[in-house]
Design a protein around this motif. Sequence first.
Motif, PDB file in Angstrom:
ATOM      1  N   LEU A   1       4.977   2.772  -0.896  1.00 26.25           N
ATOM      2  CA  LEU A   1       6.003   3.602  -0.827  1.00 26.25           C
ATOM      3  C   LEU A   1       6.436   3.680  -2.414  1.00 26.25           C
ATOM      4  O   LEU A   1       6.640   2.574  -2.835  1.00 26.25           O
ATOM      5  CB  LEU A   1       7.306   3.064   0.010  1.00 26.25           C
ATOM      6  CG  LEU A   1       7.303   3.479   1.353  1.00 26.25           C
ATOM      7  CD1 LEU A   1       6.286   2.413   2.243  1.00 26.25           C
ATOM      8  CD2 LEU A   1       8.528   3.102   1.747  1.00 26.25           C
TER       9      LEU A   1
ATOM     10  N   ILE B   1       8.293   6.815   7.419  1.00 28.74           N
ATOM     11  CA  ILE B   1       7.085   6.443   7.435  1.00 28.74           C
ATOM     12  C   ILE B   1       6.200   7.282   8.565  1.00 28.74           C
ATOM     13  O   ILE B   1       5.347   7.600   8.557  1.00 28.74           O
ATOM     14  CB  ILE B   1       6.915   4.882   7.620  1.00 28.74           C
ATOM     15  CG1 ILE B   1       7.644   4.390   6.258  1.00 28.74           C
ATOM     16  CG2 ILE B   1       5.431   4.586   7.656  1.00 28.74           C
ATOM     17  CD1 ILE B   1       7.488   2.832   6.542  1.00 28.74           C
TER      18      ILE B   1
ATOM     19  N   LEU C   1       4.460   8.801  -0.279  1.00 29.39           N
ATOM     20  CA  LEU C   1       4.348   7.591   0.707  1.00 29.39           C
ATOM     21  C   LEU C   1       2.659   7.875   0.948  1.00 29.39           C
ATOM     22  O   LEU C   1       2.293   8.843   1.117  1.00 29.39           O
ATOM     23  CB  LEU C   1       4.858   8.198   2.119  1.00 29.39           C
ATOM     24  CG  LEU C   1       4.580   7.284   3.287  1.00 29.39           C
ATOM     25  CD1 LEU C   1       5.071   5.998   3.203  1.00 29.39           C
ATOM     26  CD2 LEU C   1       5.128   7.956   4.907  1.00 29.39           C
TER      27      LEU C   1
ATOM     28  N   ILE D   1      -0.588   6.167   2.985  1.00 25.63           N
ATOM     29  CA  ILE D   1      -1.117   5.338   4.225  1.00 25.63           C
ATOM     30  C   ILE D   1      -2.735   5.305   3.756  1.00 25.63           C
ATOM     31  O   ILE D   1      -3.360   6.027   3.600  1.00 25.63           O
ATOM     32  CB  ILE D   1      -0.746   5.900   5.429  1.00 25.63           C
ATOM     33  CG1 ILE D   1       0.741   5.803   5.711  1.00 25.63           C
ATOM     34  CG2 ILE D   1      -1.637   5.021   6.522  1.00 25.63           C
ATOM     35  CD1 ILE D   1       1.030   6.544   7.098  1.00 25.63           C
TER      36      ILE D   1
ATOM     37  N   LEU E   1      -0.076   0.415   3.115  1.00 26.74           N
ATOM     38  CA  LEU E   1       1.056   1.397   3.140  1.00 26.74           C
ATOM     39  C   LEU E   1       1.925   1.112   1.614  1.00 26.74           C
ATOM     40  O   LEU E   1       1.958  -0.036   1.049  1.00 26.74           O
ATOM     41  CB  LEU E   1       1.935   0.744   4.069  1.00 26.74           C
ATOM     42  CG  LEU E   1       3.152   1.665   4.284  1.00 26.74           C
ATOM     43  CD1 LEU E   1       2.834   2.934   5.006  1.00 26.74           C
ATOM     44  CD2 LEU E   1       4.070   1.052   5.370  1.00 26.74           C
TER      45      LEU E   1
END
Lengths: 336, 394, 363
Positions: free
Chosen positions: C6, C49, C60, C62, C4
């Motif tokens: 950010l 998220i 963002l 993933i 993940l």
Amino acid sequence: MDQIYSALLTMSLGVAGCILYFWGSNWLLGIIFPFRGQSHEQAARNLRIASSVRPWLFLGPALFFLFLYLVYPVIDSLRLSFMGRSGEEFVGISNYVWLFNDPEFQESLKNNVLWLLIVPAASTFFGLIIAALTDRVSWGNIAKSLIFMPMAISFIGASIIWKFIYDYRPTGSDQIGLLNAFVEYLGFEPQAWIAVPFWNNLFLMIILVWIQTGFAMVILSAALRGIPEETVEAAVLDGANGLQIFFKILVPQIWGTIAVVWTTITITVLKVFDIVLAMTNGQWNSQVLANMMFDWMFRGGGDFGRGAAIAVIIMVAVVPIMVWNIRNAQAQMEDR
Amino acid sequence: MSATQTQARSSTLVQRMKRISPLTIVVHLSVLLLVIMWTIPTFGLLVSSIRDKDQLAVSGWWTALSSSEQNLIARTNAPSTQVFENGVYILKGNIAPEGESVEVLAFGSSSQDPSAFEPGTTSTLRNGNTLNVETNGDYVFSSEKEFTGSRGKRIFYQAVEKPRWTLDNYREVLSSEGLGQSFINSLTVTIPATIIPILIAAFAAYALSWMQMPFRGLLLAVVIGLLVVPLQMSLIPLLRLYNEIAMYFGVGAKSYLGIWLAHTGFGLPLAIYLLRNYISNLPREIIESARVDGATDFDIFRRIVLPLSFPALASFAIFQFLWVWNDLLVATVFLGNGDEFLVLTGRLRELLGSRGGNWEILTASAFVTMIVPITVFFTLQRYLVRGLLAGSVK
Amino acid sequence: MTGLKLTNIKKSYGKTDVIHGVDLEVQKGEFIVFVGPSGCGKSTLLRMIAGLESITDGDLEISGERVNDLPAAMRGIAMVFQTYALYPHMTVYDNMAFGMRIAKADKAEIEKRVTDAADMLQLTPYLDRLPKALSGGQRQRVAIGRAIVRNPTVFLFDEPLSNLDAALRVATRIEIANLKEGLPDTTMVYVTHDQVEAMTLADRIVVLSAGLIEQVGTPLELYNKPANTFVAKFIGSPAMNISKAKLSKAGDSSVLALPNGNSFEVPISSAAGLEGQDLEWGVRPEDMLICQDNDTELLSGSVMFIESLGEVTLLHIDCGGEDSVVAKLPGIADVKKGDQISLTAPADKLHVFDNKGVSFLYL
């Protein structure tokens, strides 16, 4: 019976149509803007479009009905109130000029003011008293249920019930109306109550009070129960008696609800015409605006201009409450 | 916590007020009085509707259980049944109507004096005939001349009138007064006019509660504003519109479809307001959880919101049902007074005009119109109350 | 491998900025805890998220893919909510199967995954029950089970324990720790305001305040080397005592000039430019000692209040500053209210911050 079948058929068709519309439009949206099996970019774009369209699909039928049956008529009524009897030719403000010079209208206005002063006040008062009293007896729920029951009765049915009570037979024969029998029992002259100018208004109002008290009672009873018990306990410890607790502790805490009940009944009063139509049809100085409007709609084939003008007057009376309601609702939504 | 403490904690407001008020009996009596005041009008109507129409017209319904004296007329059997005995012609029989019994207080032979003779005494009439009526109504009418004619002789008598209960009034209004037809008409109007708006309003309420969209606040304000628009504002423009559409298609302007749609339109503001109040108070996390689970708005509405909103849907359905069933104004304007369209309230209004003095007709008719809403009311009161609480603008 | 990522994530509602730009990289399989006072933006960040809040600015990612515009359902995440958010009208089984049914998964596959998850969480006897027939702890397990069935790459928890009572909270915390062991490849992000949960569960903790990251680190890093006074006060209970001083000598070790006239040398290096400047220093209550003969007194004052907890005694001492100073002494201390007391601490237990609150360790 055929009628019932066709009604059931139409009903299922209507419901199926509704479902088909909502389901179908949603399905169509998924076909036009697919998001599965697309590139991320494309899926994201399609989703954005679909989710901005979808609320309007959900709202569509409701908006259509609201506009056609409420918004458009309000505007059109305003327009028609400046038109002649067939609604075709422009006549300026002459409907309003006629209206304010019409003795029947003046009388209706006077009576309506009377109704607006008395019915909401009496219904709320009785509702509050009954709500407070029934909370203190073990069989309160049954009592409430019985007092609430007139809410389920049509205005016209209620009118018959009360016309029977006000029934008048000349002196000498047995009275079959409860009121006159009682009056005679007390040693007074029986009267044709609904034909006595001015006072007959009160007898018509009693019918609406009889119906609306249950509504006031239910709402106020819930409000009373919503009051934190601690405030009552604190007052008891402070040495307040029952009446003091009621008027100084309980009532001030439910002013908001009392206002709501009051305005709701006020709206009902403005719209009610069935009672007057059934009891007197405006004779003996008991006319009210709503019945007068109904009357003009059909009188001599109907005068749309004048009818619309009377409707506008009723609307004007409602507007302050409307504004107040919207303000309150918005304030409440911001609180969330 | 000890047992007594627990008890003190759980004692309700009711008990507390009882303790502090020494006037418990007064409270009970006042409630009783209020309940009587509120129920007696309806009760009187119900009692009257099952009384005999002749009794209803002359005595108050509160006397319905007590017997009264009444002057009545009966006829003897026809002269063809006379027998010749001991030199006189005799007519025998009982004056009571077929299948009933009477208690005769007195009798006579003229309408001026129906109480001339005691029962059981053989009395000589002016023309020399003799008449005896027993308390139980058995009579012996004798004459030296042969009875002639085809009809029996008249006997005037005073009798104890027992209360008579009957369903005849209902039989009459349902068949000959057309209330049966109107009952079906009312059902035809009410059921679709209750169901159609629910679905439309539920979708709208969901959109206004949980979907991202512009003008949401404005639309809500409009709905709340429309909540109080008097119906009177809508009638004339819609009547004109209906007439024009009917003219265009060459059909009648009065139709069931027309009134269903009208009631849908008029019921929507309350429906949307009520359902939105409920739906927007569903836990946000449940909706979001469904969204994370991959449900679209349509899925969420169908599988989560609709099942969870059942109480609110029921509340509105009851409201709308009662309102449509009891409505006179919309029905009169959009359906008119034709026999195939006249709903119960309209029929009642017509009877009030044409049969204004016939209380047996009016009371029975009124009760027929009330029976459905009152049943709905008592069985589903819970939902009605909940709806009232949610539906009044706070 | 990054699970993940950010990059400069921002969030504003209209003109109000609530997240001011957050950068964070989370490894696959890592357990990250967002912690901070209420209103710090930790839940908002989690919801961004999840895809429940739109992202105003930033990226963002993933598993290496940018997912800003993807709806929640397509991000491969699952979420456990504070209020469990079970569908009240569905049985436990249907609750857990809902997501897969929406995705039109194969019936047998649904059955298998639901029963597996139920086994893992000891929910098998309750599959036919409605949520209202379950206890709070069971409901929370169903919520977790529902998330497991989705087989997510990122597992999100939004304060999942705060609706449970104290005993259940400990039990469920242990269960979540076990879950983490059972799903070594799943990245987990956990939001809480409870530092005990954060310290016990996290691989790394992210401390947030007012929409900004204050510090990211392992639990012990945050405890031993707080980056600034905010983290210093937030982690540890009772909170660290912070007082003022001046830097009298900079160098490999720094010498503090205390307001009481004493000098105190701490083994923390400082830049020469800071000499003579105001600074703040802190010491945790559990590191405080009562002055013995040769000790340099750090603080002194009269005892205002004593909390005897048995295993420790907490002394609240008025040392003339704004806040009272707390000292945590082992066992039952022989002190009375009003006693004058002078305190010291081992030099290596002192934390030193500049006049903006930043730790000397991170300058």
